[in-house]
Scaffold this motif. Structure first.
Motif, PDB file in Angstrom:
ATOM      1  N   GLN A  41       0.800  -1.223   0.000  1.00 46.07           N
ATOM      2  CA  GLN A  41       0.000   0.000   0.000  1.00 46.07           C
ATOM      3  C   GLN A  41       0.834   1.276   0.000  1.00 46.07           C
ATOM      4  O   GLN A  41       0.522   2.238   0.680  1.00 46.07           O
ATOM      5  CB  GLN A  41      -0.954  -0.014   1.221  1.00 46.07           C
ATOM      6  N   THR A  42       1.898   1.314  -0.814  1.00 49.32           N
ATOM      7  CA  THR A  42       2.701   2.536  -0.891  1.00 49.32           C
ATOM      8  C   THR A  42       2.160   3.524  -1.913  1.00 49.32           C
ATOM      9  O   THR A  42       2.431   4.707  -1.830  1.00 49.32           O
ATOM     10  CB  THR A  42       4.169   2.209  -1.244  1.00 49.32           C
ATOM     11  N   THR A  43       1.403   3.039  -2.908  1.00 53.75           N
ATOM     12  CA  THR A  43       0.788   3.956  -3.868  1.00 53.75           C
ATOM     13  C   THR A  43      -0.480   4.524  -3.264  1.00 53.75           C
ATOM     14  O   THR A  43      -1.443   3.810  -3.036  1.00 53.75           O
ATOM     15  CB  THR A  43       0.457   3.219  -5.193  1.00 53.75           C
ATOM     16  N   ARG A  44      -0.512   5.830  -2.993  1.00 52.76           N
ATOM     17  CA  ARG A  44      -1.641   6.445  -2.307  1.00 52.76           C
ATOM     18  C   ARG A  44      -2.540   7.243  -3.248  1.00 52.76           C
ATOM     19  O   ARG A  44      -3.662   7.562  -2.903  1.00 52.76           O
ATOM     20  CB  ARG A  44      -1.123   7.393  -1.208  1.00 52.76           C
ATOM     21  N   THR A  45      -2.052   7.603  -4.433  1.00 53.18           N
ATOM     22  CA  THR A  45      -2.822   8.377  -5.379  1.00 53.18           C
ATOM     23  C   THR A  45      -2.826   7.663  -6.733  1.00 53.18           C
ATOM     24  O   THR A  45      -2.119   6.695  -6.934  1.00 53.18           O
ATOM     25  CB  THR A  45      -2.223   9.787  -5.562  1.00 53.18           C
ATOM     26  N   ARG A  46      -3.642   8.155  -7.662  1.00 57.38           N
ATOM     27  CA  ARG A  46      -3.719   7.535  -8.981  1.00 57.38           C
ATOM     28  C   ARG A  46      -2.570   8.038  -9.838  1.00 57.38           C
ATOM     29  O   ARG A  46      -2.567   9.173 -10.293  1.00 57.38           O
ATOM     30  CB  ARG A  46      -5.076   7.844  -9.626  1.00 57.38           C
ATOM     31  N   VAL A  47      -1.598   7.179 -10.064  1.00 56.70           N
ATOM     32  CA  VAL A  47      -0.389   7.538 -10.798  1.00 56.70           C
ATOM     33  C   VAL A  47      -0.552   7.134 -12.262  1.00 56.70           C
ATOM     34  O   VAL A  47      -1.033   6.049 -12.575  1.00 56.70           O
ATOM     35  CB  VAL A  47       0.840   6.834 -10.190  1.00 56.70           C
ATOM     36  N   CYS A  48      -0.144   8.021 -13.155  1.00 58.42           N
ATOM     37  CA  CYS A  48      -0.314   7.786 -14.585  1.00 58.42           C
ATOM     38  C   CYS A  48       1.030   7.607 -15.262  1.00 58.42           C
ATOM     39  O   CYS A  48       1.934   8.430 -15.110  1.00 58.42           O
ATOM     40  CB  CYS A  48      -1.072   8.968 -15.191  1.00 58.42           C
ATOM     41  N   GLY A  49       1.183   6.512 -16.012  1.00 54.25           N
ATOM     42  CA  GLY A  49       2.349   6.284 -16.844  1.00 54.25           C
ATOM     43  C   GLY A  49       1.927   6.269 -18.301  1.00 54.25           C
ATOM     44  O   GLY A  49       0.841   5.781 -18.633  1.00 54.25           O
ATOM     45  N   ILE A  50       2.764   6.797 -19.187  1.00 55.57           N
ATOM     46  CA  ILE A  50       2.377   6.993 -20.585  1.00 55.57           C
ATOM     47  C   ILE A  50       3.355   6.276 -21.506  1.00 55.57           C
ATOM     48  O   ILE A  50       4.570   6.441 -21.388  1.00 55.57           O
ATOM     49  CB  ILE A  50       2.342   8.500 -20.928  1.00 55.57           C
ATOM     50  N   VAL A  51       2.805   5.483 -22.422  1.00 56.43           N
ATOM     51  CA  VAL A  51       3.601   4.799 -23.442  1.00 56.43           C
ATOM     52  C   VAL A  51       3.127   5.283 -24.804  1.00 56.43           C
ATOM     53  O   VAL A  51       1.954   5.113 -25.155  1.00 56.43           O
ATOM     54  CB  VAL A  51       3.446   3.267 -23.354  1.00 56.43           C
ATOM     55  N   SER A  52       4.026   5.889 -25.574  1.00 53.31           N
ATOM     56  CA  SER A  52       3.679   6.396 -26.908  1.00 53.31           C
ATOM     57  C   SER A  52       4.577   5.722 -27.933  1.00 53.31           C
ATOM     58  O   SER A  52       5.781   5.973 -27.979  1.00 53.31           O
ATOM     59  CB  SER A  52       3.862   7.919 -26.963  1.00 53.31           C
ATOM     60  N   GLU A  53       3.977   4.845 -28.732  1.00 59.15           N
ATOM     61  CA  GLU A  53       4.736   4.113 -29.747  1.00 59.15           C
ATOM     62  C   GLU A  53       3.922   4.032 -31.024  1.00 59.15           C
ATOM     63  O   GLU A  53       2.742   3.662 -30.991  1.00 59.15           O
ATOM     64  CB  GLU A  53       5.101   2.702 -29.255  1.00 59.15           C
ATOM     65  N   GLY A  54       4.552   4.349 -32.160  1.00 64.53           N
ATOM     66  CA  GLY A  54       3.853   4.310 -33.433  1.00 64.53           C
ATOM     67  C   GLY A  54       2.672   5.265 -33.439  1.00 64.53           C
ATOM     68  O   GLY A  54       2.805   6.453 -33.140  1.00 64.53           O
ATOM     69  N   GLN A  55       1.486   4.727 -33.728  1.00 61.49           N
ATOM     70  CA  GLN A  55       0.262   5.529 -33.758  1.00 61.49           C
ATOM     71  C   GLN A  55      -0.520   5.431 -32.449  1.00 61.49           C
ATOM     72  O   GLN A  55      -1.595   6.016 -32.322  1.00 61.49           O
ATOM     73  CB  GLN A  55      -0.650   5.042 -34.907  1.00 61.49           C
ATOM     74  N   THR A  56       0.031   4.688 -31.468  1.00 61.62           N
ATOM     75  CA  THR A  56      -0.734   4.367 -30.265  1.00 61.62           C
ATOM     76  C   THR A  56      -0.147   4.989 -29.010  1.00 61.62           C
ATOM     77  O   THR A  56       1.066   4.964 -28.798  1.00 61.62           O
ATOM     78  CB  THR A  56      -0.796   2.830 -30.080  1.00 61.62           C
ATOM     79  N   GLN A  57      -1.018   5.549 -28.181  1.00 57.58           N
ATOM     80  CA  GLN A  57      -0.624   6.062 -26.866  1.00 57.58           C
ATOM     81  C   GLN A  57      -1.447   5.332 -25.797  1.00 57.58           C
ATOM     82  O   GLN A  57      -2.669   5.402 -25.787  1.00 57.58           O
ATOM     83  CB  GLN A  57      -0.858   7.565 -26.764  1.00 57.58           C
ATOM     84  N   ILE A  58      -0.723   4.632 -24.914  1.00 51.78           N
ATOM     85  CA  ILE A  58      -1.365   3.921 -23.801  1.00 51.78           C
ATOM     86  C   ILE A  58      -1.160   4.736 -22.531  1.00 51.78           C
ATOM     87  O   ILE A  58      -0.035   5.082 -22.189  1.00 51.78           O
ATOM     88  CB  ILE A  58      -0.755   2.518 -23.609  1.00 51.78           C
ATOM     89  N   ILE A  59      -2.243   5.038 -21.851  1.00 52.31           N
ATOM     90  CA  ILE A  59      -2.164   5.754 -20.578  1.00 52.31           C
ATOM     91  C   ILE A  59      -2.522   4.770 -19.475  1.00 52.31           C
ATOM     92  O   ILE A  59      -3.660   4.306 -19.381  1.00 52.31           O
ATOM     93  CB  ILE A  59      -3.116   6.964 -20.567  1.00 52.31           C
ATOM     94  N   LEU A  60      -1.530   4.425 -18.672  1.00 54.26           N
ATOM     95  CA  LEU A  60      -1.686   3.419 -17.620  1.00 54.26           C
ATOM     96  C   LEU A  60      -1.859   4.095 -16.272  1.00 54.26           C
ATOM     97  O   LEU A  60      -1.053   4.937 -15.885  1.00 54.26           O
ATOM     98  CB  LEU A  60      -0.456   2.514 -17.576  1.00 54.26           C
ATOM     99  N   PHE A  61      -2.903   3.709 -15.555  1.00 51.12           N
ATOM    100  CA  PHE A  61      -3.116   4.234 -14.214  1.00 51.12           C
ATOM    101  C   PHE A  61      -2.713   3.185 -13.191  1.00 51.12           C
ATOM    102  O   PHE A  61      -3.268   2.089 -13.166  1.00 51.12           O
ATOM    103  CB  PHE A  61      -4.581   4.627 -13.996  1.00 51.12           C
TER     104      PHE A  61
END
Length: 294
Positions: A41-61
Protein backbone atom coordinates in the motif's frame (compact mmCIF):
# COMPACT_ATOMS: atom_id res chain seq x y z
CA UNK A 1 2.18 10.40 -36.26
CA UNK A 2 -0.97 10.75 -38.36
CA UNK A 3 -3.73 12.20 -36.11
CA UNK A 4 -6.43 10.62 -38.26
CA UNK A 5 -5.02 7.15 -37.52
CA UNK A 6 -4.00 7.68 -33.89
CA UNK A 7 -5.17 5.56 -30.98
CA UNK A 8 -5.33 6.57 -27.32
CA UNK A 9 -6.85 4.87 -24.31
CA UNK A 10 -6.84 4.55 -20.54
CA UNK A 11 -5.86 1.27 -18.86
CA UNK A 12 -6.21 0.90 -15.09
CA UNK A 13 -4.07 -1.55 -13.12
CA UNK A 14 -5.97 -2.98 -10.18
CA UNK A 15 -4.90 -5.45 -7.54
CA UNK A 16 -4.35 -6.16 -3.86
CA UNK A 17 -1.62 -4.29 -1.98
CA UNK A 18 1.91 -5.34 -2.95
CA UNK A 19 0.78 -7.31 -6.00
CA UNK A 20 3.46 -5.61 -8.09
CA UNK A 21 1.37 -3.00 -9.94
CA UNK A 22 3.95 -0.24 -9.51
CA UNK A 23 6.78 -2.47 -10.72
CA UNK A 24 4.67 -3.51 -13.71
CA UNK A 25 3.79 0.01 -14.78
CA UNK A 26 7.46 1.05 -14.48
CA UNK A 27 8.38 -1.97 -16.60
CA UNK A 28 5.83 -1.21 -19.34
CA UNK A 29 6.65 2.51 -19.43
CA UNK A 30 10.38 1.65 -19.23
CA UNK A 31 10.87 4.47 -16.74
CA UNK A 32 10.19 5.08 -13.08
CA UNK A 33 6.80 6.74 -12.65
CA UNK A 34 5.56 4.95 -9.53
CA UNK A 35 7.33 4.16 -6.28
CA UNK A 36 8.16 0.58 -5.35
CA UNK A 37 8.55 -0.85 -1.86
CA UNK A 38 8.40 -4.13 0.03
CA UNK A 39 5.75 -2.51 2.21
CA UNK A 40 2.21 -2.93 0.93
CA UNK A 41 0.00 0.00 0.00
CA UNK A 42 2.70 2.54 -0.89
CA UNK A 43 0.79 3.96 -3.87
CA UNK A 44 -1.64 6.44 -2.31
CA UNK A 45 -2.82 8.38 -5.38
CA UNK A 46 -3.72 7.53 -8.98
CA UNK A 47 -0.39 7.54 -10.80
CA UNK A 48 -0.31 7.79 -14.58
CA UNK A 49 2.35 6.28 -16.84
CA UNK A 50 2.38 6.99 -20.58
CA UNK A 51 3.60 4.80 -23.44
CA UNK A 52 3.68 6.40 -26.91
CA UNK A 53 4.74 4.11 -29.75
CA UNK A 54 3.85 4.31 -33.43
CA UNK A 55 0.26 5.53 -33.76
CA UNK A 56 -0.73 4.37 -30.26
CA UNK A 57 -0.62 6.06 -26.87
CA UNK A 58 -1.37 3.92 -23.80
CA UNK A 59 -2.16 5.75 -20.58
CA UNK A 60 -1.69 3.42 -17.62
CA UNK A 61 -3.12 4.23 -14.21
CA UNK A 62 -1.29 2.67 -11.28
CA UNK A 63 -4.04 2.63 -8.66
CA UNK A 64 -3.64 2.06 -4.90
CA UNK A 65 -3.96 -1.52 -3.74
CA UNK A 66 -7.55 -2.52 -2.97
CA UNK A 67 -8.22 -4.09 0.42
CA UNK A 68 -10.86 -4.10 3.15
CA UNK A 69 -10.10 -0.86 5.03
CA UNK A 70 -10.06 -0.69 8.81
CA UNK A 71 -9.37 3.03 9.19
CA UNK A 72 -11.13 6.15 8.00
CA UNK A 73 -7.95 7.26 6.23
CA UNK A 74 -8.10 4.13 4.02
CA UNK A 75 -11.52 4.90 2.52
CA UNK A 76 -10.46 7.61 0.03
CA UNK A 77 -7.54 5.43 -1.08
CA UNK A 78 -9.94 2.64 -2.10
CA UNK A 79 -12.25 5.15 -3.78
CA UNK A 80 -9.33 6.43 -5.89
CA UNK A 81 -8.65 2.89 -7.12
CA UNK A 82 -12.24 2.19 -8.15
CA UNK A 83 -12.62 5.63 -9.73
CA UNK A 84 -9.67 4.75 -11.93
CA UNK A 85 -11.37 1.48 -12.89
CA UNK A 86 -14.58 3.21 -13.93
CA UNK A 87 -12.72 5.77 -16.05
CA UNK A 88 -10.65 3.21 -17.95
CA UNK A 89 -11.20 1.65 -21.38
CA UNK A 90 -9.68 -1.61 -20.13
CA UNK A 91 -8.69 -3.04 -16.75
CA UNK A 92 -5.71 -5.20 -15.80
CA UNK A 93 -6.06 -7.17 -12.58
CA UNK A 94 -2.60 -7.89 -11.15
CA UNK A 95 -2.50 -10.86 -8.78
CA UNK A 96 0.48 -12.13 -6.82
CA UNK A 97 0.72 -15.75 -7.95
CA UNK A 98 2.36 -16.74 -4.65
CA UNK A 99 -0.68 -15.51 -2.65
CA UNK A 100 -3.23 -16.79 -5.14
CA UNK A 101 -6.96 -16.32 -4.63
CA UNK A 102 -6.86 -14.58 -1.24
CA UNK A 103 -9.46 -12.43 0.53
CA UNK A 104 -8.35 -9.16 -1.08
CA UNK A 105 -8.43 -10.65 -4.58
CA UNK A 106 -11.88 -12.07 -3.86
CA UNK A 107 -13.12 -8.61 -2.83
CA UNK A 108 -11.73 -7.04 -6.01
CA UNK A 109 -13.39 -9.65 -8.24
CA UNK A 110 -16.65 -8.99 -6.37
CA UNK A 111 -16.27 -5.34 -7.35
CA UNK A 112 -15.38 -6.23 -10.96
CA UNK A 113 -18.58 -8.22 -11.29
CA UNK A 114 -20.49 -5.15 -10.17
CA UNK A 115 -18.99 -2.75 -12.72
CA UNK A 116 -18.75 -5.39 -15.48
CA UNK A 117 -15.74 -4.02 -17.39
CA UNK A 118 -13.44 -5.80 -19.83
CA UNK A 119 -10.52 -7.06 -17.75
CA UNK A 120 -7.19 -8.76 -18.41
CA UNK A 121 -5.65 -10.96 -15.72
CA UNK A 122 -1.89 -10.67 -15.09
CA UNK A 123 -0.59 -13.36 -12.76
CA UNK A 124 2.56 -11.71 -11.44
CA UNK A 125 5.64 -13.01 -9.61
CA UNK A 126 5.55 -16.34 -11.43
CA UNK A 127 9.28 -16.79 -10.85
CA UNK A 128 10.09 -20.20 -9.40
CA UNK A 129 6.44 -21.34 -9.59
CA UNK A 130 5.82 -24.44 -11.69
CA UNK A 131 3.35 -24.04 -14.55
CA UNK A 132 1.23 -26.94 -13.29
CA UNK A 133 0.49 -24.85 -10.20
CA UNK A 134 -0.25 -21.67 -12.15
CA UNK A 135 -2.80 -23.20 -14.51
CA UNK A 136 -5.25 -24.27 -11.73
CA UNK A 137 -4.98 -20.79 -10.16
CA UNK A 138 -5.75 -19.14 -13.51
CA UNK A 139 -8.70 -21.48 -14.02
CA UNK A 140 -10.02 -20.78 -10.50
CA UNK A 141 -9.90 -17.01 -11.05
CA UNK A 142 -11.49 -17.34 -14.48
CA UNK A 143 -14.40 -19.26 -12.97
CA UNK A 144 -15.47 -16.36 -10.76
CA UNK A 145 -14.85 -13.68 -13.41
CA UNK A 146 -14.50 -14.10 -17.16
CA UNK A 147 -11.22 -12.45 -18.11
CA UNK A 148 -10.74 -11.64 -21.79
CA UNK A 149 -7.08 -12.71 -21.62
CA UNK A 150 -4.69 -14.18 -19.04
CA UNK A 151 -0.95 -13.47 -18.89
CA UNK A 152 1.68 -15.03 -16.65
CA UNK A 153 4.37 -12.45 -15.99
CA UNK A 154 7.21 -11.30 -13.78
CA UNK A 155 7.21 -7.51 -13.57
CA UNK A 156 10.56 -7.71 -11.77
CA UNK A 157 12.43 -9.59 -14.51
CA UNK A 158 10.24 -8.50 -17.43
CA UNK A 159 9.19 -12.04 -18.35
CA UNK A 160 5.88 -11.98 -20.23
CA UNK A 161 5.58 -8.17 -19.97
CA UNK A 162 6.33 -7.55 -23.65
CA UNK A 163 3.48 -9.83 -24.71
CA UNK A 164 1.14 -8.07 -22.27
CA UNK A 165 2.18 -4.66 -23.59
CA UNK A 166 1.63 -5.72 -27.21
CA UNK A 167 -1.83 -7.06 -26.38
CA UNK A 168 -2.80 -3.87 -24.53
CA UNK A 169 -1.77 -1.79 -27.56
CA UNK A 170 -4.25 -3.76 -29.71
CA UNK A 171 -7.10 -2.89 -27.33
CA UNK A 172 -6.70 0.88 -27.49
CA UNK A 173 -9.57 2.74 -29.19
CA UNK A 174 -9.15 5.35 -31.93
CA UNK A 175 -8.67 8.91 -30.74
CA UNK A 176 -6.22 11.80 -30.44
CA UNK A 177 -3.27 11.57 -28.08
CA UNK A 178 -3.72 13.30 -24.73
CA UNK A 179 0.00 13.79 -24.07
CA UNK A 180 3.07 14.66 -26.13
CA UNK A 181 5.36 11.91 -27.35
CA UNK A 182 8.07 12.66 -24.74
CA UNK A 183 5.80 12.70 -21.67
CA UNK A 184 6.09 9.63 -19.46
CA UNK A 185 3.81 10.64 -16.57
CA UNK A 186 1.16 13.17 -15.52
CA UNK A 187 2.70 13.61 -12.06
CA UNK A 188 4.08 17.08 -11.20
CA UNK A 189 7.78 16.92 -10.35
CA UNK A 190 7.13 18.27 -6.83
CA UNK A 191 4.86 15.29 -6.16
CA UNK A 192 7.27 12.83 -7.76
CA UNK A 193 10.07 14.16 -5.55
CA UNK A 194 7.91 13.57 -2.47
CA UNK A 195 7.06 10.06 -3.67
CA UNK A 196 10.74 9.23 -4.19
CA UNK A 197 11.56 10.31 -0.63
CA UNK A 198 8.63 8.25 0.70
CA UNK A 199 9.89 5.24 -1.23
CA UNK A 200 13.34 5.56 0.37
CA UNK A 201 11.75 5.80 3.82
CA UNK A 202 9.93 2.50 3.27
CA UNK A 203 12.95 0.78 1.76
CA UNK A 204 15.12 1.79 4.72
CA UNK A 205 12.57 1.57 7.56
CA UNK A 206 9.84 -0.76 6.23
CA UNK A 207 9.87 -2.92 9.37
CA UNK A 208 9.67 -0.02 11.82
CA UNK A 209 7.27 2.47 10.24
CA UNK A 210 3.62 2.20 9.08
CA UNK A 211 2.74 3.25 5.53
CA UNK A 212 0.66 6.16 6.86
CA UNK A 213 3.70 8.46 6.75
CA UNK A 214 3.12 11.41 4.40
CA UNK A 215 5.77 13.38 2.53
CA UNK A 216 5.04 16.82 1.07
CA UNK A 217 7.32 19.04 -0.99
CA UNK A 218 7.05 22.38 0.79
CA UNK A 219 9.42 24.47 -1.34
CA UNK A 220 11.12 24.03 -4.71
CA UNK A 221 13.76 26.65 -5.51
CA UNK A 222 15.81 26.74 -8.70
CA UNK A 223 19.10 28.50 -7.93
CA UNK A 224 21.21 30.69 -10.21
CA UNK A 225 23.96 28.06 -10.36
CA UNK A 226 21.51 25.55 -11.89
CA UNK A 227 21.04 23.50 -8.71
CA UNK A 228 17.66 22.86 -7.10
CA UNK A 229 16.83 23.29 -3.41
CA UNK A 230 13.98 21.06 -2.23
CA UNK A 231 12.39 21.39 1.22
CA UNK A 232 10.15 18.49 2.25
CA UNK A 233 8.07 17.80 5.34
CA UNK A 234 7.64 14.24 6.64
CA UNK A 235 4.41 13.87 8.62
CA UNK A 236 4.26 10.99 11.10
CA UNK A 237 1.55 9.94 13.55
CA UNK A 238 3.51 9.52 16.76
CA UNK A 239 6.55 10.88 18.56
CA UNK A 240 8.22 7.47 18.52
CA UNK A 241 7.79 7.37 14.71
CA UNK A 242 9.69 10.66 14.60
CA UNK A 243 12.48 9.16 16.69
CA UNK A 244 12.66 6.11 14.41
CA UNK A 245 12.78 8.26 11.28
CA UNK A 246 15.55 10.42 12.76
CA UNK A 247 17.61 7.50 14.05
CA UNK A 248 20.46 7.73 16.52
CA UNK A 249 22.31 10.96 15.88
CA UNK A 250 20.16 11.57 12.79
CA UNK A 251 21.60 8.47 11.08
CA UNK A 252 18.35 7.29 9.46
CA UNK A 253 17.18 10.65 8.11
CA UNK A 254 20.64 11.35 6.68
CA UNK A 255 20.68 8.01 4.86
CA UNK A 256 17.13 8.54 3.52
CA UNK A 257 18.10 12.02 2.33
CA UNK A 258 21.23 10.62 0.65
CA UNK A 259 19.27 7.94 -1.24
CA UNK A 260 16.48 10.31 -2.32
CA UNK A 261 18.89 13.05 -3.36
CA UNK A 262 20.93 10.68 -5.53
CA UNK A 263 17.84 9.47 -7.41
CA UNK A 264 16.49 13.01 -7.81
CA UNK A 265 19.79 14.20 -9.26
CA UNK A 266 19.74 11.40 -11.83
CA UNK A 267 16.14 12.17 -12.74
CA UNK A 268 16.49 15.97 -12.88
CA UNK A 269 20.05 15.99 -14.25
CA UNK A 270 20.87 18.83 -11.85
CA UNK A 271 22.53 19.03 -8.47
CA UNK A 272 19.92 18.76 -5.69
CA UNK A 273 20.00 20.15 -2.15
CA UNK A 274 17.40 18.16 -0.22
CA UNK A 275 16.26 19.25 3.24
CA UNK A 276 13.92 17.00 5.25
CA UNK A 277 11.85 18.13 8.24
CA UNK A 278 9.78 15.80 10.44
CA UNK A 279 6.49 16.83 12.04
CA UNK A 280 4.05 14.85 14.17
CA UNK A 281 0.42 14.95 13.03
CA UNK A 282 -1.50 12.72 15.41
CA UNK A 283 -4.91 12.82 13.68
CA UNK A 284 -3.87 11.25 10.38
CA UNK A 285 -5.85 8.07 11.05
CA UNK A 286 -9.05 7.06 12.80
CA UNK A 287 -10.63 3.65 13.19
CA UNK A 288 -13.67 2.76 11.09
CA UNK A 289 -16.61 1.27 12.91
CA UNK A 290 -17.62 -0.76 9.83
CA UNK A 291 -15.70 -1.99 6.78
CA UNK A 292 -16.26 -0.09 3.54
CA UNK A 293 -17.55 -2.30 0.75
CA UNK A 294 -17.06 -1.70 -2.96
Amino acid sequence: MNPSKSHCGLIALLGPPNAGKSTLINRIVNSKVSIVSHKAQTTRTRVCGIVSEGQTQIILFDTPGIFRPKRLADQPIIEVAWRGAKDADLLVLVVDAHLGFDENTMQIIHGLNKINRNTVLALNKVDNIKREKLLPLAAQLNEVFKFEKIFMISALTGSGCKDLKIYLSTRIPSGPWLYTENELSNIPMRLMAAEITREKIFLHLHKELPYSIIVKTDRWTERDDGSIKIDQVLYVKRNNHKKITLGKGGKNIKHISFLARNELEKMLEHRVHLFLFIKVRKKMSRKLSKPVLV
